[in-house]
Design a protein around this motif. Structure first.
Motif, PDB file in Angstrom:
ATOM      1  N   MET A  75       0.736  -0.949  -0.074  1.00  0.00           N
ATOM      2  CA  MET A  75      -0.111   0.298  -0.097  1.00  0.00           C
ATOM      3  C   MET A  75       1.094   1.140  -0.234  1.00  0.00           C
ATOM      4  SD  MET A  75      -3.195   1.215   2.848  1.00  0.00           S
ATOM      5  CE  MET A  75      -3.926   2.783   2.713  1.00  0.00           C
ATOM      6  N   SER A  76       1.916   1.080   0.691  1.00  0.00           N
ATOM      7  CA  SER A  76       3.026   2.452   1.394  1.00  0.00           C
ATOM      8  C   SER A  76       2.245   3.749   1.155  1.00  0.00           C
ATOM      9  CB  SER A  76       3.778   2.204  -0.343  1.00  0.00           C
ATOM     10  OG  SER A  76       4.501   1.457  -0.535  1.00  0.00           O
ATOM     11  N   GLY A  77       2.440   4.704   1.114  1.00  0.00           N
ATOM     12  CA  GLY A  77       2.177   6.324   1.135  1.00  0.00           C
ATOM     13  C   GLY A  77       2.402   6.391   2.835  1.00  0.00           C
ATOM     14  N   LEU A  78       1.382   7.081   3.649  1.00  0.00           N
ATOM     15  CA  LEU A  78       1.497   7.358   4.359  1.00  0.00           C
ATOM     16  C   LEU A  78       0.815   6.429   5.435  1.00  0.00           C
ATOM     17  CD1 LEU A  78       2.098   9.703   7.026  1.00  0.00           C
ATOM     18  CD2 LEU A  78      -0.438  10.891   6.284  1.00  0.00           C
ATOM     19  N   LEU A  79       2.302   5.899   6.651  1.00  0.00           N
ATOM     20  CA  LEU A  79       1.226   5.001   7.762  1.00  0.00           C
ATOM     21  C   LEU A  79       1.757   5.810   8.923  1.00  0.00           C
ATOM     22  CD1 LEU A  79       0.466   2.461   8.782  1.00  0.00           C
ATOM     23  CD2 LEU A  79       2.776   1.769   8.785  1.00  0.00           C
ATOM     24  N   ILE A  80       0.036   5.980   9.608  1.00  0.00           N
ATOM     25  CA  ILE A  80       0.564   6.309  10.954  1.00  0.00           C
ATOM     26  C   ILE A  80       0.341   5.371  12.392  1.00  0.00           C
ATOM     27  CG2 ILE A  80      -0.425   7.916  12.594  1.00  0.00           C
ATOM     28  CD1 ILE A  80      -1.871   9.396  10.203  1.00  0.00           C
ATOM     29  N   ILE A  81       1.040   5.118  12.548  1.00  0.00           N
ATOM     30  CA  ILE A  81       1.096   4.538  14.367  1.00  0.00           C
ATOM     31  C   ILE A  81       0.617   5.348  15.261  1.00  0.00           C
ATOM     32  CG2 ILE A  81       2.512   2.844  16.052  1.00  0.00           C
ATOM     33  CD1 ILE A  81       4.444   2.773  13.969  1.00  0.00           C
ATOM     34  N   GLY A  82      -0.691   4.824  15.312  1.00  0.00           N
ATOM     35  CA  GLY A  82      -1.524   5.796  16.958  1.00  0.00           C
ATOM     36  C   GLY A  82      -2.855   5.968  16.779  1.00  0.00           C
ATOM     37  N   ALA A  83      -3.914   6.154  16.916  1.00  0.00           N
ATOM     38  CA  ALA A  83      -5.141   6.747  16.998  1.00  0.00           C
ATOM     39  C   ALA A  83      -5.364   7.730  17.836  1.00  0.00           C
ATOM     40  CB  ALA A  83      -6.255   6.244  16.313  1.00  0.00           C
ATOM     41  N   SER A  84      -4.249   8.980  17.954  1.00  0.00           N
ATOM     42  CA  SER A  84      -4.526   9.588  19.037  1.00  0.00           C
ATOM     43  C   SER A  84      -4.290  10.914  18.306  1.00  0.00           C
ATOM     44  CB  SER A  84      -2.839   9.692  18.934  1.00  0.00           C
ATOM     45  OG  SER A  84      -2.066  10.031  18.291  1.00  0.00           O
ATOM     46  N   TYR A  85      -4.652  11.941  19.058  1.00  0.00           N
ATOM     47  CA  TYR A  85      -5.169  13.656  18.894  1.00  0.00           C
ATOM     48  C   TYR A  85      -4.020  13.791  17.438  1.00  0.00           C
ATOM     49  CZ  TYR A  85      -8.799  14.590  22.240  1.00  0.00           C
ATOM     50  OH  TYR A  85     -10.148  14.837  22.693  1.00  0.00           O
ATOM     51  N   ALA A  86      -3.323  13.702  17.604  1.00  0.00           N
ATOM     52  CA  ALA A  86      -1.951  14.407  16.868  1.00  0.00           C
ATOM     53  C   ALA A  86      -1.545  13.143  15.152  1.00  0.00           C
ATOM     54  CB  ALA A  86      -0.214  14.059  17.553  1.00  0.00           C
ATOM     55  N   GLY A  87      -2.023  11.664  15.827  1.00  0.00           N
ATOM     56  CA  GLY A  87      -2.484  10.885  14.056  1.00  0.00           C
ATOM     57  C   GLY A  87      -3.326  11.158  13.235  1.00  0.00           C
ATOM     58  N   VAL A  88      -4.600  11.346  14.277  1.00  0.00           N
ATOM     59  CA  VAL A  88      -5.832  11.689  13.483  1.00  0.00           C
ATOM     60  C   VAL A  88      -5.561  13.221  12.170  1.00  0.00           C
ATOM     61  CG1 VAL A  88      -8.425  12.079  13.482  1.00  0.00           C
ATOM     62  CG2 VAL A  88      -6.602   9.898  14.898  1.00  0.00           C
ATOM     63  N   GLN A  89      -5.199  14.412  13.529  1.00  0.00           N
ATOM     64  CA  GLN A  89      -5.050  15.226  13.191  1.00  0.00           C
ATOM     65  C   GLN A  89      -4.326  15.539  11.793  1.00  0.00           C
ATOM     66  OE1 GLN A  89      -6.782  18.692  14.110  1.00  0.00           O
ATOM     67  NE2 GLN A  89      -6.353  18.910  12.006  1.00  0.00           N
ATOM     68  N   ALA A  90      -3.115  15.686  11.818  1.00  0.00           N
ATOM     69  CA  ALA A  90      -1.888  14.975  11.193  1.00  0.00           C
ATOM     70  C   ALA A  90      -2.423  14.296  10.134  1.00  0.00           C
ATOM     71  CB  ALA A  90      -0.554  13.758  11.412  1.00  0.00           C
ATOM     72  N   ALA A  91      -3.169  13.043   9.717  1.00  0.00           N
ATOM     73  CA  ALA A  91      -3.822  13.056   8.683  1.00  0.00           C
ATOM     74  C   ALA A  91      -5.150  13.458   7.768  1.00  0.00           C
ATOM     75  CB  ALA A  91      -4.613  11.075   8.695  1.00  0.00           C
ATOM     76  N   ILE A  92      -5.663  14.127   8.939  1.00  0.00           N
ATOM     77  CA  ILE A  92      -6.675  14.976   8.310  1.00  0.00           C
ATOM     78  C   ILE A  92      -5.845  16.286   7.648  1.00  0.00           C
ATOM     79  CG2 ILE A  92      -8.591  16.671   8.692  1.00  0.00           C
ATOM     80  CD1 ILE A  92      -9.729  15.004  11.015  1.00  0.00           C
ATOM     81  N   SER A  93      -4.975  16.848   8.373  1.00  0.00           N
ATOM     82  CA  SER A  93      -4.252  18.302   7.785  1.00  0.00           C
ATOM     83  C   SER A  93      -3.712  17.314   6.851  1.00  0.00           C
ATOM     84  CB  SER A  93      -3.034  18.688   8.423  1.00  0.00           C
ATOM     85  OG  SER A  93      -3.694  19.083   9.473  1.00  0.00           O
ATOM     86  N   ALA A  94      -2.544  16.129   6.532  1.00  0.00           N
ATOM     87  CA  ALA A  94      -2.078  15.957   5.301  1.00  0.00           C
ATOM     88  C   ALA A  94      -3.070  15.902   4.093  1.00  0.00           C
ATOM     89  CB  ALA A  94      -1.813  14.697   5.544  1.00  0.00           C
ATOM     90  N   ARG A  95      -4.295  15.624   3.992  1.00  0.00           N
ATOM     91  CA  ARG A  95      -5.780  15.569   2.720  1.00  0.00           C
ATOM     92  C   ARG A  95      -5.704  17.244   2.794  1.00  0.00           C
ATOM     93  NH1 ARG A  95      -3.911  11.244   0.974  1.00  0.00           N
ATOM     94  NH2 ARG A  95      -5.408   9.731   1.429  1.00  0.00           N
ATOM     95  N   GLU A  96      -5.939  17.718   4.140  1.00  0.00           N
ATOM     96  CA  GLU A  96      -6.242  19.459   3.175  1.00  0.00           C
ATOM     97  C   GLU A  96      -5.391  19.692   3.034  1.00  0.00           C
ATOM     98  OE1 GLU A  96      -9.512  20.117   7.114  1.00  0.00           O
ATOM     99  OE2 GLU A  96      -7.184  20.571   7.225  1.00  0.00           O
ATOM    100  N   ALA A  97      -4.155  19.892   2.931  1.00  0.00           N
ATOM    101  CA  ALA A  97      -2.944  20.124   2.283  1.00  0.00           C
ATOM    102  C   ALA A  97      -2.217  19.386   0.603  1.00  0.00           C
ATOM    103  CB  ALA A  97      -1.499  20.391   3.004  1.00  0.00           C
ATOM    104  N   GLY A  98      -3.844  19.004   0.592  1.00  0.00           N
ATOM    105  CA  GLY A  98      -3.166  17.902  -0.744  1.00  0.00           C
ATOM    106  C   GLY A  98      -2.274  16.840  -1.100  1.00  0.00           C
TER     107      GLY A  98
END
Length: 407
Positions: free
Chosen positions: A1-24
Motif C-alpha cells: 500500500m505504501s503512502g503515509l502510515l500512522i502508528i496511533g489513533a491519537s489526537y496527533a495521528g488523526v489530525q496529521a492524517a486530516i491535515s495532510a489531506r487538506e494540504a493536498g
C-alpha cells in the motif's frame, strides 16, 4: 500500500492524517492502532464520562464514514511491534507487515504504574484509555471509599468526580502542594481549599509504600509514616511515560520522548513523530519539552500533516492546558518556571482570578480560574511576545486588549 502510515489513533495521528489531506496529499493513508475503538476524546474520561454525564457514543472524535470519505484506512485493534527502517515497513503483532513511504509515530503515552509491594492487587486503577475509564467507572460506582495516589491533573479530576458522587476520598501527595510542577502556590492553595471544602482528605509530603489486603474486599494503603488509609478503590495518577520504545528500538533519537523539530521530523528521513510521545524545542523556555495536552498534539499533528504534503508550516504554538474540578475551570497558557514572579488579577476569594507570570519584564504564562477572557488575550499576547507591565496585569480597570491594538 505504501503512502503515509500512522502508528496511533491519537489526537496527533488523526489530525496529521486530516491535515495532510487538506494540504493536498493524495497518496494512501493508513492509521494502525492497538485499541479497537474509533479515535475518541480523552479529557472527558476523568470527568464527564466517569460521572455519567457524557455517554460513550459522545466520545467519538470522528465516525467511520468520515475516515472513509477522507480515504483514511483504519486498522484498529492491531499492535505495531517493530519498525524496519531498511525495508520501510512496520511489523504488527501476528506477523503482518505494512509498508510505508512516510511514517508518523503518534503512540502517545501510558500511565506510570506503582512499583510498591501489593501494586498488582485487584482494585488498583489507572486512567489513560477508554478501557481504563470503563473499568474505573464500574469500580467507582460500587465503591464507598476511594484512595487516590498523586495530586496531579488526573488525580484531582478523579477526586472531584468521586467527591461529587458522595464517596469518601483521601488523596496522597508526595509534594508539599498540588500540581507543584505546573502552577504557582496561589493556584495550588486555591485547589487545596476547594477540594478540602468538598470533603477530600489531602495528605501532603506523604508517599504510599505498600498496599495490603483489608476487610470487605478493600485495601489498606500504607504510607511512609506508618499510617494506613482504607479504600474500596485505589486510583494511581503518578504521571505518564512516553511510548517511544518503537522509535528507540529502530535507532531514532529519543530523550524523554522522540526528538523532533518544529515540523515533527525525527533524525531519520521520512519518519515523523507527534503528540505525547514526542519531545520538541520550545522557545518560551529555551529547551526541549514533552507536553501531554490535546492542544499540543493537535498543533503538532497539523504541522506534520502539512510537512508530509510538502508544505512547511512549523509549529510555534503557545502551550495550553485545562482542567475542570467541581465548578472551577483551571486554564493555563504558556509555560511558567518556579523563579517567575507571580501577579494576581481578579479576586481569589470570589473564585475568579488569574495569575500572570513574569521572567524579568516578559510575560511567560497565565493561569486562570474561571476567567476565560484572560486566557484568550494572554494566548495572543504571549504568541506575539507582547507583555503588559505587572502593574497593568494586576489592574482590573486596565483593558489588556489595548496592548493588542498597539501591537
Amino acid at each position: 500500500m505504501s503512502g503515509l502510515l500512522i502508528i496511533g489513533a491519537s489526537y496527533a495521528g488523526v489530525q496529521a492524517a486530516i491535515s495532510a489531506r487538506e494540504a493536498g496529499y493524495q497518496a494512501p493513508i493508513r492509521i494502525v492502532a492497538d485499541e479497537a475503538d474509533l479515535p475518541y476524546q480523552r479529557p472527558p474520561l476523568s470527568k464527564g464520562f466517569l460521572s455519567g454525564s457524557v455517554a460513550h457514543s459522545n466520545l467519538i472524535l470522528r465516525g467511520a464514514d468520515f475516515f472513509a470519505a477522507q480515504r483514511i484506512d483504519m486498522t484498529l485493534g492491531h499492535r505495531a511491534i517493530r519498525i524496519d527502517r531498511d525495508a520501510r515497513c512496520v511489523e504488527l503483532q501476528g506477523g503482518e507487515r505494512l509498508t510505508y513511504d512516510t511514517l508518523l509515530i503518534a503512540t502517545g503515552s501510558r500511565a506510570r504504574k506503582l512499583a510498591i509491594p501489593g501494586h498488582d492487587r485487584d482494585g488498583i486503577s489507572y486512567l489513560r484509555t477508554l478501557d481504563d475509564a470503563v473499568d474505573l467507572k464500574r469500580r467507582l460506582d460500587a465503591a464507598r471509599s476511594v484512595v487516590i495516589v498523586g495530586g496531579g491533573f488526573i488525580g484531582l479530576e478523579v477526586a472531584a468526580t468521586a467527591a461529587k458522587a458522595g464517596k469518601t476520598v483521601t488523596l496522597i501527595e508526595a509534594a508539599s502542594r498540588l500540581l507543584e510542577r505546573a502552577v504557582s502556590p496561589l493556584i495550588s492553595n486555591y485547589l487545596r481549599d476547594l477540594h478540602q471544602g468538598h470533603g477530600v482528605d489531602i495528605r501532603f509530603n506523604e508517599t504510599a509504600v505498600r498496599i495490603d489486603d483489608g476487610p470487605d474486599s478493600a485495601h489498606d494503603v500504607v504510607c511512609g509514616d506508618g499510617s494506613s488509609v482504607h479504600g474500596n478503590l485505589i486510583v494511581a495518577g503518578i504521571g505518564g511515560i512516553a511510548n517511544d520504545e518503537l522509535a528507540s528500538q529502530a535507532g531514532i533519537h529519543c530523550s524523554n520522548g522522540i526528538d523532533v523539530d518544529d515540523c515533527g521530523r525525527t533524525d531519520v528521513p521520512g519518519i515523523y513523530a507527534a503528540g505525547d510521545c514526542s519531545n520538541h524545542y520550545n522557545r518560551l523556555v529555551g529547551r526541549r519539552v514533552r507536553l501531554e495536552s490535546v492542544q499540543n498534539a493537535t498543533d503538532q499533528g497539523k504541522a506534520v500533516g502539512a510537512a508530509i504534503a510538502g508544505k512547511s508550516e512549523p509549529n510555534d504554538s503557545v502551550p495550553r492546558f485545562w482542567s475542570d474540578q467541581y465548578d472551577a475551570k483551571l486554564q493555563i497558557v504558556g509555560l511558567s518556571a518556579p523563579s517567575d514572579v507571580a501577579v494576581i488579577r481578579g479576586a481569589i476569594e470570589q473564585g475568579k482570578f488569574s495569575v500572570f507570570y513574569y521572567r524579568g519584564t516578559t510575560l511567560t504564562a497565565v493561569d486562570s480560574i474561571n476567567r476565560p477572557g484572560d486566557q484568550m488575550i494572554a494566548r495572543r499576547l504571549i504568541a506575539a511576545s507582547q507583555s503588559p507591565t505587572p502593574e497593568q496585569a494586576a489592574d482590573l480597570a486596565f483593558d489588556l486588549k489595548k496592548l493588542e491594538a498597539v501591537g
